[in-house]
Design an enzyme around this catalytic site. Structure first.
Site, PDB file in Angstrom:
ATOM      1  N   ARG A 187      65.273  -6.309  74.342  1.00  0.00           N
ATOM      2  CA  ARG A 187      66.233  -5.225  74.581  1.00  0.00           C
ATOM      3  C   ARG A 187      67.494  -5.737  75.286  1.00  0.00           C
ATOM      4  O   ARG A 187      68.577  -5.233  75.083  1.00  0.00           O
ATOM      5  CB  ARG A 187      65.574  -4.128  75.411  1.00  0.00           C
ATOM      6  CG  ARG A 187      64.796  -3.169  74.512  1.00  0.00           C
ATOM      7  CD  ARG A 187      64.345  -1.959  75.260  1.00  0.00           C
ATOM      8  NE  ARG A 187      63.143  -2.283  76.011  1.00  0.00           N
ATOM      9  CZ  ARG A 187      62.010  -1.599  75.931  1.00  0.00           C
ATOM     10  NH1 ARG A 187      61.918  -0.550  75.159  1.00  0.00           N
ATOM     11  NH2 ARG A 187      60.968  -1.944  76.644  1.00  0.00           N
TER      12      ARG A 187
ATOM     13  N   LYS B 297      38.286 -11.087  89.874  1.00  0.00           N
ATOM     14  CA  LYS B 297      39.401 -11.771  90.532  1.00  0.00           C
ATOM     15  C   LYS B 297      38.954 -12.100  91.954  1.00  0.00           C
ATOM     16  O   LYS B 297      38.021 -11.520  92.482  1.00  0.00           O
ATOM     17  CB  LYS B 297      40.627 -10.865  90.557  1.00  0.00           C
ATOM     18  CG  LYS B 297      41.112 -10.495  89.158  1.00  0.00           C
ATOM     19  CD  LYS B 297      42.593 -10.694  89.010  1.00  0.00           C
ATOM     20  CE  LYS B 297      43.091 -10.349  87.625  1.00  0.00           C
ATOM     21  NZ  LYS B 297      43.223 -11.490  86.723  1.00  0.00           N
TER      22      LYS B 297
ATOM     23  N   ASP C  79      40.598  -5.725  81.021  1.00  0.00           N
ATOM     24  CA  ASP C  79      41.418  -6.938  81.079  1.00  0.00           C
ATOM     25  C   ASP C  79      40.637  -8.184  80.649  1.00  0.00           C
ATOM     26  O   ASP C  79      41.212  -9.088  80.041  1.00  0.00           O
ATOM     27  CB  ASP C  79      41.917  -7.102  82.535  1.00  0.00           C
ATOM     28  CG  ASP C  79      42.993  -8.161  82.673  1.00  0.00           C
ATOM     29  OD1 ASP C  79      43.922  -8.167  81.833  1.00  0.00           O
ATOM     30  OD2 ASP C  79      42.918  -8.975  83.612  1.00  0.00           O
TER      31      ASP C  79
ATOM     32  N   GLU D 291      37.874 -15.867  88.426  1.00  0.00           N
ATOM     33  CA  GLU D 291      39.237 -16.310  88.770  1.00  0.00           C
ATOM     34  C   GLU D 291      39.392 -16.341  90.279  1.00  0.00           C
ATOM     35  O   GLU D 291      38.789 -15.532  90.993  1.00  0.00           O
ATOM     36  CB  GLU D 291      40.248 -15.333  88.203  1.00  0.00           C
ATOM     37  CG  GLU D 291      40.246 -15.238  86.710  1.00  0.00           C
ATOM     38  CD  GLU D 291      41.421 -14.412  86.219  1.00  0.00           C
ATOM     39  OE1 GLU D 291      42.431 -14.997  85.870  1.00  0.00           O
ATOM     40  OE2 GLU D 291      41.317 -13.166  86.235  1.00  0.00           O
TER      41      GLU D 291
ATOM     42  N   LYS E 169      40.963 -21.764  73.162  1.00  0.00           N
ATOM     43  CA  LYS E 169      40.597 -22.808  74.131  1.00  0.00           C
ATOM     44  C   LYS E 169      39.693 -23.838  73.463  1.00  0.00           C
ATOM     45  O   LYS E 169      38.800 -23.486  72.692  1.00  0.00           O
ATOM     46  CB  LYS E 169      39.905 -22.185  75.359  1.00  0.00           C
ATOM     47  CG  LYS E 169      40.871 -21.373  76.223  1.00  0.00           C
ATOM     48  CD  LYS E 169      40.198 -20.872  77.479  1.00  0.00           C
ATOM     49  CE  LYS E 169      41.052 -19.853  78.212  1.00  0.00           C
ATOM     50  NZ  LYS E 169      42.001 -20.408  79.150  1.00  0.00           N
TER      51      LYS E 169
ATOM     52  N   ASP F  60      43.276 -13.282  71.045  1.00  0.00           N
ATOM     53  CA  ASP F  60      42.540 -13.365  72.302  1.00  0.00           C
ATOM     54  C   ASP F  60      42.634 -14.831  72.653  1.00  0.00           C
ATOM     55  O   ASP F  60      42.011 -15.677  71.985  1.00  0.00           O
ATOM     56  CB  ASP F  60      41.076 -12.954  72.118  1.00  0.00           C
ATOM     57  CG  ASP F  60      40.326 -12.990  73.446  1.00  0.00           C
ATOM     58  OD1 ASP F  60      40.501 -13.967  74.194  1.00  0.00           O
ATOM     59  OD2 ASP F  60      39.581 -12.049  73.735  1.00  0.00           O
ATOM     60  N   HIS F  61      43.415 -15.163  73.659  1.00  0.00           N
ATOM     61  CA  HIS F  61      43.739 -16.579  73.845  1.00  0.00           C
ATOM     62  C   HIS F  61      42.508 -17.424  74.187  1.00  0.00           C
ATOM     63  O   HIS F  61      42.525 -18.633  74.034  1.00  0.00           O
ATOM     64  CB  HIS F  61      44.859 -16.771  74.872  1.00  0.00           C
ATOM     65  CG  HIS F  61      44.454 -16.606  76.304  1.00  0.00           C
ATOM     66  ND1 HIS F  61      44.314 -15.380  76.903  1.00  0.00           N
ATOM     67  CD2 HIS F  61      44.159 -17.512  77.262  1.00  0.00           C
ATOM     68  CE1 HIS F  61      43.950 -15.551  78.157  1.00  0.00           C
ATOM     69  NE2 HIS F  61      43.854 -16.825  78.416  1.00  0.00           N
TER      70      HIS F  61
ATOM     71  N   LYS G 171      47.355  -8.933  73.379  1.00  0.00           N
ATOM     72  CA  LYS G 171      46.532  -7.952  74.046  1.00  0.00           C
ATOM     73  C   LYS G 171      47.396  -7.136  74.984  1.00  0.00           C
ATOM     74  O   LYS G 171      48.476  -7.604  75.326  1.00  0.00           O
ATOM     75  CB  LYS G 171      45.396  -8.644  74.790  1.00  0.00           C
ATOM     76  CG  LYS G 171      45.871  -9.539  75.931  1.00  0.00           C
ATOM     77  CD  LYS G 171      44.729 -10.097  76.703  1.00  0.00           C
ATOM     78  CE  LYS G 171      44.096  -9.083  77.613  1.00  0.00           C
ATOM     79  NZ  LYS G 171      44.305  -9.360  79.036  1.00  0.00           N
TER      80      LYS G 171
ATOM     81  N   HIS H 268      37.777 -11.081  76.393  1.00  0.00           N
ATOM     82  CA  HIS H 268      37.454 -12.513  76.523  1.00  0.00           C
ATOM     83  C   HIS H 268      35.942 -12.771  76.576  1.00  0.00           C
ATOM     84  O   HIS H 268      35.418 -13.612  75.845  1.00  0.00           O
ATOM     85  CB  HIS H 268      38.111 -13.108  77.774  1.00  0.00           C
ATOM     86  CG  HIS H 268      39.600 -12.926  77.821  1.00  0.00           C
ATOM     87  ND1 HIS H 268      40.385 -12.943  76.697  1.00  0.00           N
ATOM     88  CD2 HIS H 268      40.459 -12.725  78.859  1.00  0.00           C
ATOM     89  CE1 HIS H 268      41.644 -12.758  77.036  1.00  0.00           C
ATOM     90  NE2 HIS H 268      41.727 -12.615  78.336  1.00  0.00           N
TER      91      HIS H 268
HETATM   92  C1  BG6 Z   1      44.518 -12.546  80.764  1.00  0.00           C
HETATM   93  C2  BG6 Z   1      44.368 -11.471  81.818  1.00  0.00           C
HETATM   94  O1  BG6 Z   1      44.160 -12.061  79.505  1.00  0.00           O
HETATM   95  O2  BG6 Z   1      43.684 -13.644  81.076  1.00  0.00           O
HETATM   96  C3  BG6 Z   1      44.651 -12.025  83.194  1.00  0.00           C
HETATM   97  O3  BG6 Z   1      45.255 -10.401  81.538  1.00  0.00           O
HETATM   98  C4  BG6 Z   1      43.830 -13.264  83.451  1.00  0.00           C
HETATM   99  O4  BG6 Z   1      44.396 -11.037  84.193  1.00  0.00           O
HETATM  100  C5  BG6 Z   1      43.968 -14.253  82.318  1.00  0.00           C
HETATM  101  O5  BG6 Z   1      44.267 -13.836  84.671  1.00  0.00           O
HETATM  102  C6  BG6 Z   1      43.024 -15.426  82.460  1.00  0.00           C
HETATM  103  O6  BG6 Z   1      43.315 -16.393  81.493  1.00  0.00           O
HETATM  104  P1  BG6 Z   1      42.971 -17.913  81.740  1.00  0.00           P
HETATM  105  O7  BG6 Z   1      43.351 -18.588  80.468  1.00  0.00           O
HETATM  106  O8  BG6 Z   1      43.793 -18.348  82.919  1.00  0.00           O
HETATM  107  O9  BG6 Z   1      41.517 -17.967  82.035  1.00  0.00           O
END
Ligand code: BG6
Length: 533
Positions: free
Chosen positions: A83, A383, A279, A260, A226, A221-222, A192, A284
């Site tokens: 934007r 977290k 989240d 985390e 990995k 979904d990243h 996501k 994940h």
């Molecule tokens: C994201 C979440 O999808 O994944 C975050 O929104 C989280 O809250 C993160 O911190 C964790 O990803 P990674 O690759 O650091 O484990």
């Protein structure tokens, strides 16, 4: 040593004839031997949300590193869209700064100069059809300049509130259906969160299907990008020793942990609407579960793999939400992280005083199929936990201890196979062994394989793999529409239940600990304990 190369699936073809952009730059040793089919056709990548955090932290560095590894097509163009009005030159400077700050590799000026020369920026609204027409003209001008057709990969990296507008305008402007029926058809990556419950995920899928065919859509979904997550499939299906044991006869339980150290930081506004279940768990950890528990697919083709994932997700029993049920939730309270005092969730910026949002979720699942009936699957994520670690631990049944029991006791450890997804990626197996000496005494020992030791540490980031796969047209490591809905179907009743309860029943855990007592109780009910990863 053999070259390590994984190519999970075939691509849609037609890419052989395209050369790579940096043919003169040497390939990283692990990239040698990669199938030449990993080359993408001429491509324009358009990033929606180009001035956002994800673009700077992950997407620009991913593109840069693909260029560095000689994996971008010879004709590659990057278009930022947002934007905010940003001149081309300034966008290139922002991108350069992002590489310097976030790339796993130092900035190599020559490599980046070649990508930067084809990088531009376009300002426009997401609900503004005229702006999408300008975008279509911009892409057509690139094609005219190089004298050939290019595929467009749209990366939707905006807040979810504008996903639908973007999709509808891609449809209205004709961009969505460009070259449909050919390998270089339009492709769309969607970040996501994919919905916030079953209903919203269904609605989003309906919008998607109104403008795109399923094979054009790459729901990200990243975690699937990995290295160790992909290795899970390779380990399971390329080693003869695992598959015969991979079932209820030998496996006692499975624990999936995504812990985390970070708190919510400045993301309080987002997190209050989300919470740990949305989240991390719904996406994940469920992806990790699906890859762990699915049946061997007929091939590594995207549809074959995703069919098996959906099948196993559908076999999960609805969760018991009653007292002593299958779910636990908690918020972190003040505590110590690495010896430093940190505040609790309720004291973080942007968090409601009576917040009912969980920063930890623990789940006990049962999969009702022939392979897994009776084997509990435990998932946890939180977290501000003791250590950053993601792992899948397969706990085998205890061996009969009769031969080596001490004073009639039972002191043999159960074997545990643990896939450490991050950090320090690798695989370990706990085995019982004899302690050297004149008596026969046993002790569990850990056999370990570490990626960094065997292959060197500079493994690609998840986003590199995923952007490349989408450019190539390989959807294996992306989530299909029915997969997303199946996972939401399981968790939507939990979200509704927790919403109705508000803060009532919310447990707490000290920052820097391994989570709340209520999550320990989920396991204790079946004589299990959480592993200390
Ligand atoms: C994201 C979440 O999808 O994944 C975050 O929104 C989280 O809250 C993160 O911190 C964790 O990803 P990674 O690759 O650091 O484990």
């Amino acid at each position: 040593m053999p070259v390590y190369s994984i190519s999970l699936a075939s691509h849609s073809g037609g890419a052989d004839k395209f050369q790579n952009v940096m043919a003169d730059s040497p390939r990283h040793p692990f990239l040698q031997g990669l199938s030449k089919h990993r080359g993408a056709p001429p491509t324009v990548v358009v990033i929606f949300g180009a001035s956002g955090d994800l673009t700077a932290r992950k997407l620009i560095p991913a593109v840069y590193n693909l260029g560095h590894d000689n994996l971008l097509p010879a004709e590659f163009f990057l278009v930022g869209y947002g934007r905010k009005a940003i001149p081309d030159e300034e966008f290139r400077t922002l991108a350069t700064d992002a590489i310097k700050e976030f790339s796993r590799r130092e900035l190599n000026a020559d490599v980046w100069a070649r990508v930067a020369a084809n990088t531009s920026y376009l300002a426009g609204g997401y609900d503004e059809k005229a702006a999408f027409d300008r975008l279509a003209t911009h892409i057509a001008a690139i094609e005219k300049k190089i004298g050939r057709e290019v595929q467009t990969l749209f990366y939707i990296s905006t807040p979810p509130s504008v996903f639908a507008s973007i999709l509808l305008n891609l449809g209205a402007s004709g961009l969505a259906r460009k070259y449909l029926g050919q390998p270089h058809h339009t492709k769309v990556i969607i970040e996501k969160p994919f919905g916030k419950d079953l209903e919203s995920a269904r609605e989003l899928n309906v919008t998607i299907r109104s403008v795109l065919a399923e094979h054009q859509v790459y729901r990200i979904d990243h975690y699937l990008g990995k290295e160790t997550v992909q290795d899970l499939l390779v380990q399971r299906f390329s080693n003869a020793i695992f598959e015969p044991l991979w079932n209820r006869n030998f496996i006692d339980s499975v624990q999936i942990t995504v812990a985390e150290e970070v708190g919510v930081g400045t993301r309080g506004g987002y997190y209050e609407q989300s919470g740990c279940l949305r989240d991390m768990i719904q996406n994940h950890t469920m992806q990790l579960l699906a890859l762990t528990a699915m049946e061997p697919p007929g091939s590594m083709d995207a549809e074959a793999v995703r069919d098996e994932k959906v099948k196993v997700l559908k076999a999960i029993q609805p969760l018991n939400l009653g007292p002593d049920g299958d779910v636990a939730r908690a918020q972190y309270a003040a505590g110590l992280m690495g010896g430093k005092a940190v505040r609790g969730y309720l004291q973080e910026e942007g968090i409601a005083a009576q917040s009912g949002t969980e920063t930890y979720a623990g789940i006990r699942l049962s999969i009702n199929n022939w392979r897994w009936q009776g084997v509990p699957f435990y998932l946890r994520s939180g977290k501000r936990m003791a250590r950053r670690v993601s792992e899948i631990a397969i706990n085998f049944k205890r061996p009969p201890g009769t031969l080596f029991s001490k004073d009639g006791g039972f002191d043999l450890a159960a074997n545990t196979l643990a896939f450490q997804i991050q950090p320090d990626e690798g695989l370990s197996l706990i085995m019982n062994t004899k302690i050297p000496g004149l008596e026969t005494r046993t002790q569990p020992v850990k056999m370990s394989f570490r990626y960094a030791t065997t292959f060197g540490s500079n493994t690609p980031e998840a986003y590199e793999r995923l952007v490349l796969d989408a450019m190539i047209g390989d959807g294996t490591l992306f989530i299909r529409g029915d997969e997303a809905e199946t996972s939401w179907k399981l968790y939507t009743p939990v979200l509704e239940h927790w919403k109705a309860q508000g803060a009532k029943g919310m447990d707490a855990y000290a920052a820097g600990s391994w989570g709340p007592a209520s999550a320990d109780a989920l396991l204790a009910a079946k004589q299990h304990v959480w592993r200390q990863p």
